[in-house]
Enzyme design. Sequence first.
Site, PDB file in Angstrom:
ATOM      1  N   ARG A  45     -40.906  84.439 -19.845  1.00 57.11           N
ATOM      2  CA  ARG A  45     -41.238  84.949 -21.181  1.00 57.11           C
ATOM      3  C   ARG A  45     -39.999  85.373 -21.957  1.00 57.11           C
ATOM      4  O   ARG A  45     -39.941  85.206 -23.178  1.00 57.11           O
ATOM      5  CB  ARG A  45     -42.219  86.121 -21.073  1.00 57.11           C
ATOM      6  CG  ARG A  45     -43.632  85.645 -20.762  1.00 57.11           C
ATOM      7  CD  ARG A  45     -44.590  86.799 -20.640  1.00 57.11           C
ATOM      8  NE  ARG A  45     -45.962  86.325 -20.522  1.00 57.11           N
ATOM      9  CZ  ARG A  45     -46.955  87.065 -20.063  1.00 57.11           C
ATOM     10  NH1 ARG A  45     -46.726  88.305 -19.691  1.00 57.11           N
ATOM     11  NH2 ARG A  45     -48.173  86.575 -19.987  1.00 57.11           N
ATOM     12  N   LYS A 205     -67.220  81.801 -12.298  1.00 55.89           N
ATOM     13  CA  LYS A 205     -68.458  82.292 -12.906  1.00 55.89           C
ATOM     14  C   LYS A 205     -68.772  81.682 -14.258  1.00 55.89           C
ATOM     15  O   LYS A 205     -67.918  81.580 -15.121  1.00 55.89           O
ATOM     16  CB  LYS A 205     -68.341  83.797 -13.119  1.00 55.89           C
ATOM     17  CG  LYS A 205     -68.281  84.625 -11.869  1.00 55.89           C
ATOM     18  CD  LYS A 205     -68.545  86.075 -12.254  1.00 55.89           C
ATOM     19  CE  LYS A 205     -68.653  86.975 -11.063  1.00 55.89           C
ATOM     20  NZ  LYS A 205     -67.510  87.867 -10.976  1.00 55.89           N
ATOM     21  N   GLY A 358     -54.428  81.286 -16.090  1.00 56.22           N
ATOM     22  CA  GLY A 358     -53.554  81.518 -14.939  1.00 56.22           C
ATOM     23  C   GLY A 358     -53.706  80.531 -13.800  1.00 56.22           C
ATOM     24  O   GLY A 358     -52.724  79.967 -13.299  1.00 56.22           O
ATOM     25  N   GLY A 381     -55.780  85.228 -22.230  1.00 50.28           N
ATOM     26  CA  GLY A 381     -56.946  85.710 -22.990  1.00 50.28           C
ATOM     27  C   GLY A 381     -57.014  85.162 -24.401  1.00 50.28           C
ATOM     28  O   GLY A 381     -58.086  84.819 -24.908  1.00 50.28           O
TER      29      GLY A 381
END
Length: 404
Positions: A45, A205, A358, A381
């Site tokens: 980063r 999920k 990820g 996200g």
Amino acid sequence: MHAVLNFTRLQDLIDQHALQGKRVFIRADLNVPQDDTGKITEDTRIRASVPAIAAALKAGAAVMVTSHLGRPTEGEFKPEDSLAPVAARLAELLGQPVELKQNWVDGVGLESLAPGQVVLLENCRINKGEKKNDDALAQKMAKLCDIYVNDAFGTAHRAEATTHGIAKFAQVVCAGPLLAAELDALGKALGAPNRPLLAIVAGSKVSSKLSILKALADKVDKLIVGGGIANTFMKAVGLNIGKSLAEADLVAEAKAIIDMMAARGAQVPIPVDVVCAKEFSPTAAATVKDVTDVADDDMILDIGPKTAAMLAEQIAKAGTIVWNGPVGVFEFDQFGEGTKTLALAIADSNAFSIAGGGDTLAAIAKYAISDKIGYISTGGGAFLEFLEGKTLPAVEILLQRSSQ
């Protein structure tokens, strides 16, 4: 969904020679992992943030950079929350001194910052009001600069003082090269995609990805589901999935998505064969079975070779590919062949591909295909919320200010 987005870029301002002698405030994402001694263990980063900083310095600006690091308590500075190791690494990469400034919100110590100099402003999440996007804090920060640059896509889905508030009040607002590249890639994949548009959404999920599945079901030509999500879809078409991970209460939702896509001639390909085991462990024996042969004590841990070959063929015909999630437990090699086959098919495809999340990044690294993916999203996200069709607050304010 998102059309191709129009916004002011840092490069536009550089081309107009608008940075000379100006004070530039860059919100970067320098949130890097460190070991117990405070040593940076992975600096991707920081390296990714250098081009924006270097370009602003070269264009004659006095540059201030800030970022969050970890989850500090607002108003309480602790040494482990400090960006000091980041300042040291940034200085090495830029080849010039990078002073770290504490308590910078009121501009104390920043008066003497000259063109060609860069300072790192201590962890912005230590400031009271950062997370609540406090206007008073944002106004103080906006006063520090002539130009605000957001180059942190990873925090674009959060409305915080350094990502959203400051952009309301700064004189000039633009996107840095990292944020711009991310928005261009997402716009290309979802705003104006080459068809067929194929999405791979996998994970343990359905519940965590339900809104993404629904948003994409409206747009894509093929929706490949994998992992625990695929088990729920298999159950929805009446197949026995044994003791595999699935969500019985979401079977109706899965059915609705299949029907919704079928109604417009699109499809959710259901596996024809799977790789099963009797237990979930790195040493579990893997058995390939047709989906009609799954026993009550079987756990499905990957798609089978026939399914993988069928999906690879569909990937080869795609015009645009959006990839989020591995289709099996790829961390265990005996349950990694499905993900590997699809990963290599995406790598070989002529389609524009965008991948994020990820586990997806871990699979890309494991199969060494990062140079063959069109765009790898670093957003996590933010990437997922964009796929859902949500407006990201930091992007929305950028678009608003760019159109004024």
